[in-house]
Design an enzyme around this catalytic site. Structure first.
Site, PDB file in Angstrom:
ATOM      1  N   ARG A  28       0.820  -1.217   0.000  1.00 56.05           N
ATOM      2  CA  ARG A  28       0.000   0.000   0.000  1.00 56.05           C
ATOM      3  C   ARG A  28       0.859   1.275   0.000  1.00 56.05           C
ATOM      4  O   ARG A  28       0.563   2.210  -0.752  1.00 56.05           O
ATOM      5  CB  ARG A  28      -0.978  -0.021   1.176  1.00 56.05           C
ATOM      6  CG  ARG A  28      -2.137  -0.980   0.981  1.00 56.05           C
ATOM      7  CD  ARG A  28      -3.042  -1.003   2.191  1.00 56.05           C
ATOM      8  NE  ARG A  28      -2.324  -1.415   3.388  1.00 56.05           N
ATOM      9  CZ  ARG A  28      -2.800  -1.291   4.626  1.00 56.05           C
ATOM     10  NH1 ARG A  28      -3.981  -0.728   4.829  1.00 56.05           N
ATOM     11  NH2 ARG A  28      -2.097  -1.715   5.654  1.00 56.05           N
ATOM     12  N   ASN A  46      -6.464  -2.533   1.969  1.00 56.00           N
ATOM     13  CA  ASN A  46      -6.416  -3.984   2.083  1.00 56.00           C
ATOM     14  C   ASN A  46      -7.837  -4.527   2.079  1.00 56.00           C
ATOM     15  O   ASN A  46      -8.762  -3.883   2.574  1.00 56.00           O
ATOM     16  CB  ASN A  46      -5.743  -4.409   3.392  1.00 56.00           C
ATOM     17  CG  ASN A  46      -4.229  -4.499   3.260  1.00 56.00           C
ATOM     18  OD1 ASN A  46      -3.694  -4.438   2.166  1.00 56.00           O
ATOM     19  ND2 ASN A  46      -3.545  -4.636   4.390  1.00 56.00           N
TER      20      ASN A  46
END
Length: 760
Positions: A28, A46
């Site tokens: 990320r 996520n």
């Protein structure tokens, strides 16, 4: 008049769903930095499937984003699929990282535990760093993963770190997308994370903070045995240079001769004891950091691997191991924290109880371990790594199948057990569980059959098991109340290697193994299969010979030799087996009357028999000892001579051809009686098997040849066979990611169902 937007300026918004190893690896932050650099708006999060991304901006920049997303991914990440769907344009707010989404199917890949990265190692050795000497230092590039996760998605509240609240400094790192500890779920420091404690063998002396590390080092320096709570369970450590201390550990652990693994402070220190090729060095220093089997150059560590030309070597792979080994600067035995044949301990209470008669002291910590994860074992064969025990660093990464299959749970075999689940086209293998011979091992096995399906929210449509009715794993499956399919043991080996190498029929499968229940009720182990799209046929098998005592013979190789000589009509050669005449008469009668005697076609037992005839390992103290002795002898001979196996055609097409070992045994006995060197005899036997493999492949005429089964853990046999097959125009395939031994059976059981006609 308005100007029409160009390809460069036209805005669009896309939603990307990324599946693969994309959680816990800094994925990320990578997306955030990339989107920010390209001045794109949107978000990343996520999810149970992996990672969701929505990105908006000029079409050309989004194309660049997508391309770089794939090409510049973090080191430990793996992208299996990218799904892209157009979205309506939204606001042009700055790109952000959003909280995880818990909706959707759980299919994100759980990362294995990763060895300490160079950045974290530098921090714990830097007196100016706030994590100086802190043994639980980690970041998104390293540290625990599989050993601490309780459920997906991989967020701190879903791990065993949930009880450790981040301090202000750690929170700042954790929430900064530009920091390498951004959402590093196990991150911690001395102010907020797990701590060490030290307990003496009297269980009355404890210490906190840095002092426990000092006491642990002093324990090892004094030649005492330390039980260390590591990453996925306990290890037993002792000074590898101290022969008396090593002998004491052997006696207490009930492990008389089986080699111990050795932990070295550095790669250079290991080079002083072992030959290390570039490929072996790469494996030792990899993020998996397995135990690697290496050739000794000197045997100064008396008692660590007695009579063995190889040493199992590993390097420090956690900050705690680095700190201990930096303080010691000498090699230590590092073996599983258990009694032989039991699973490793994972809780402090369990270790203090089960290891109290082994360890002199305990170095504990308060970070819970979600499941036992032992050290992996690997070696280099034919220039490529081969995993022999798949656990830390490798499990539970999946093996991809060529086609999707039903949700399944495979329960593996009895020895070196692993379990596996199939979800879509992926097979997730558990960590190494071990031999299901004790109550503790069976408990860990049952936990694993619940653990993997729970992590991935899988409801198996069927259980897949071995055909052996007495395996605990088979009985567990049959008592589950869920439909059960069974797969013959040696076919499962072949399918395992086919699945790993993504092979489709036609395949010639050589499944050379110790033992496995055959469909005719005998013990198989020297099998050749023809795998076609229509059927799996056993086209050749080793000539069966009597095995006195059945499974007991695996621990007494001279029993295998006794049955071999009886079957060959060479009773007068029993002089080589050191039996007392009275004992020999009783055993002879037992074979004649078939009392407690099974027939076997096992190549593993043939190895045992040859080793016993040469005077080695009349009784084995650990699995494979006799066969390994034969390999070590063979490595010391350069002869190209070979013994002969005779292939006898079957009476009808439904029966396999018989690989008659009698000519080879007659030649072996002649060489023994003529005082030929034992090294040359062992090498001729290995050469004969490589020639046999090529002959079987040529007989079938199938170019793809699979080498599988426990016998192909033998490096010399594997390399000779691969070379001979290649010279003969065939393409050999062998195991690399999954063990050739029974640790790969669960994968093969699932892969077999993709050939529905072939499972029985």
């Amino acid at each position: 008049m308005p100007i029409a937007p160009t390809e460069t300026t036209r805005r669009q918004r896309k939603r990307l769903t990324i599946q693969g190893t994309v959680q816990g690896v800094g994925f990320r932050p990578h997306i955030y930095r990339l989107a920010t650099e390209l001045q794109l708006s949107g978000w990343v999060s996520n999810c149970s499937e992996g990672v969701h991304i929505e990105v908006e901006g000029p079409q050309k920049k989004i194309q660049s984003f997508t391309r770089r997303l794939l090409n510049e991914r973090p080191a430990h990440s793996q992208i299996n699929s990218v799904q892209s769907t157009p979205q309506p344009l939204s606001s042009s707010s700055p790109f952000e990282i959003r909280s995880s989404s818990h909706s959707g199917e759980k299919s994100a890949l759980i990362l294995p535990d990763i060895a300490t990265c160079p950045e974290c190692l530098a921090e714990i050795l830097d007196p100016q760093n706030r994590r100086y000497l802190y043994p639980f230092t980690n970041c998104t590039h390293c540290g625990p993963r599989f050993s601490i996760i309780n459920e997906l998605p991989y967020d701190r509240p879903n791990t065993t770190m949930r009880e450790f609240e981040l301090c202000e400094d750690c929170r700042r790192e954790y929430e900064n997308p530009l920091d390498r500890r951004f959402h590093a779920q196990p991150t911690a420091c001395p102010n907020c994370g797990p701590m060490l404690s030290f307990v003496s063998s009297s269980l009355s002396h404890t210490e906190q903070n840095q002092e426990p590390l000092t006491l642990a080092v002093k324990t090892l320096q004094a030649g005492k045995i330390l039980a260390l709570k590591g990453l996925g369970g306990f290890q037993l450590l002792v000074d590898a240079r101290d022969a008396q201390a090593v002998a004491r550990l052997r006696k207490r652990k009930h492990r008389s001769e089986k080699p111990f693994a050795t932990l070295f402070p550095s790669l250079n220190s290991a080079r002083a004891h072992c030959e290390i090729s570039d490929e072996e060095a790469k494996l030792l220093t990899s993020s998996q950091a397995p135990i690697v089997l290496l050739r000794k150059v000197q045997d100064t560590l008396e008692g660590v691997a007695p009579g063995n030309p190889e040493l199992g070597v590993m390097l420090p792979y956690t900050p705690l191991h680095h700190l201990i080994m930096t303080s010691l600067d000498f090699p230590v035995v590092a073996t599983s924290g258990n009694l032989s044949e039991e699973p490793i301990c994972i809780t402090n209470e369990e270790a203090l109880h089960r290891l109290k008669d082994i360890a002199d002291a305990f170095l504990l910590h308060d970070r819970p371990i979600a499941r036992p994860v032992d050290d992996s074992v690997a070696r280099v064969i034919h220039g490529l790594p081969q995993v022999l025990r798949r656990a830390r660093g490798y499990a539970p990464l999946p093996i991809e199948l060529r086609r999707p299959c039903n949700p399944l749970l495979a329960v593996g075999g009895h020895l070196k057990n692993t379990v596996a689940i199939a979800k879509h086209n992926q097979v997730f293998l558990s960590q190494h569980i071990g031999n299901l011979e004790t109550e503790e091992s069976y408990r860990v096995f049952k936990n694993a059959t619940q653990d993997l399906p729970r992590l991935y929210e899988l409801s198996p449509a069927a259980f897949i098991c071995d055909k052996h009715p007495d395996y605990h794993s088979t009985q567990f499956a049959e008592q589950s109340g869920i439909p059960v399919e069974s797969v013959q043991h040696h076919l499962a080996h072949v399918y395992s290697c086919m699945a790993e190498n993504k092979l489709e029929p036609d395949v010639c499968g050589l499944s050379w193994d110790g033992t496995g229940y055959g469909t005719d009720g005998t013990i198989w182990g020297g099998e050749c299969f023809a795998i076609s799209k229509e059927a799996a046929r056993r086209i050749a098998t080793l000539r069966p010979f009597p095995l006195l005592g059945g499974d007991l013979a695996a621990k007494a190789p001279r029993r295998a030799a006794l049955g071999l000589l009886f079957s060959a009509g060479k009773n007068h050669e029993w002089k080589h087996l050191n039996y007392a005449p009275s004992e020999l008469r009783i055993l002879h009668q037992a074979i004649e009357k078939q009392l407690n005697t099974a027939l076997t076609s096992s190549l593993g037992r043939l190895f045992d028999a040859i080793s016993a005839l040469l005077g080695f390992q009349q009784v084995s103290t650990y699995e494979g000892q006799a066969a390994m002795k034969l390999e070590w002898l063979a490595r010391n001979s350069e002869t190209s001579d070979s013994y002969q196996f005779r292939l006898n055609d079957p009476e009808n097409d439904k029966l396999p051809a018989i690989i008659d070992w009698a000519p080879a045994i007659h030649e072996v006995l002649a060489d023994i009686n003529n005082r030929e060197s034992k090294e040359a005899i062992a090498r001729k036997f290995h050469n004969a098997l490589a020639n046999l493999a090529a002959h079987l492949a040529n007989r079938l005429g199938t170019k793809q040849v699979v080498l599988t089964g426990g016998c192909f853990q033998n490096r010399l046999l594997s390399e000779l066979t691969v070379r001979k097959l290649e010279e003969s125009g065939f393409t050999p395939y062998w195991h690399q990611k999954v063990p050739p031994n029974d640790g790969g059976i669960a994968l093969g059981q699932i892969a077999a169902t993709q050939y529905s006609k072939l499972t029985t």
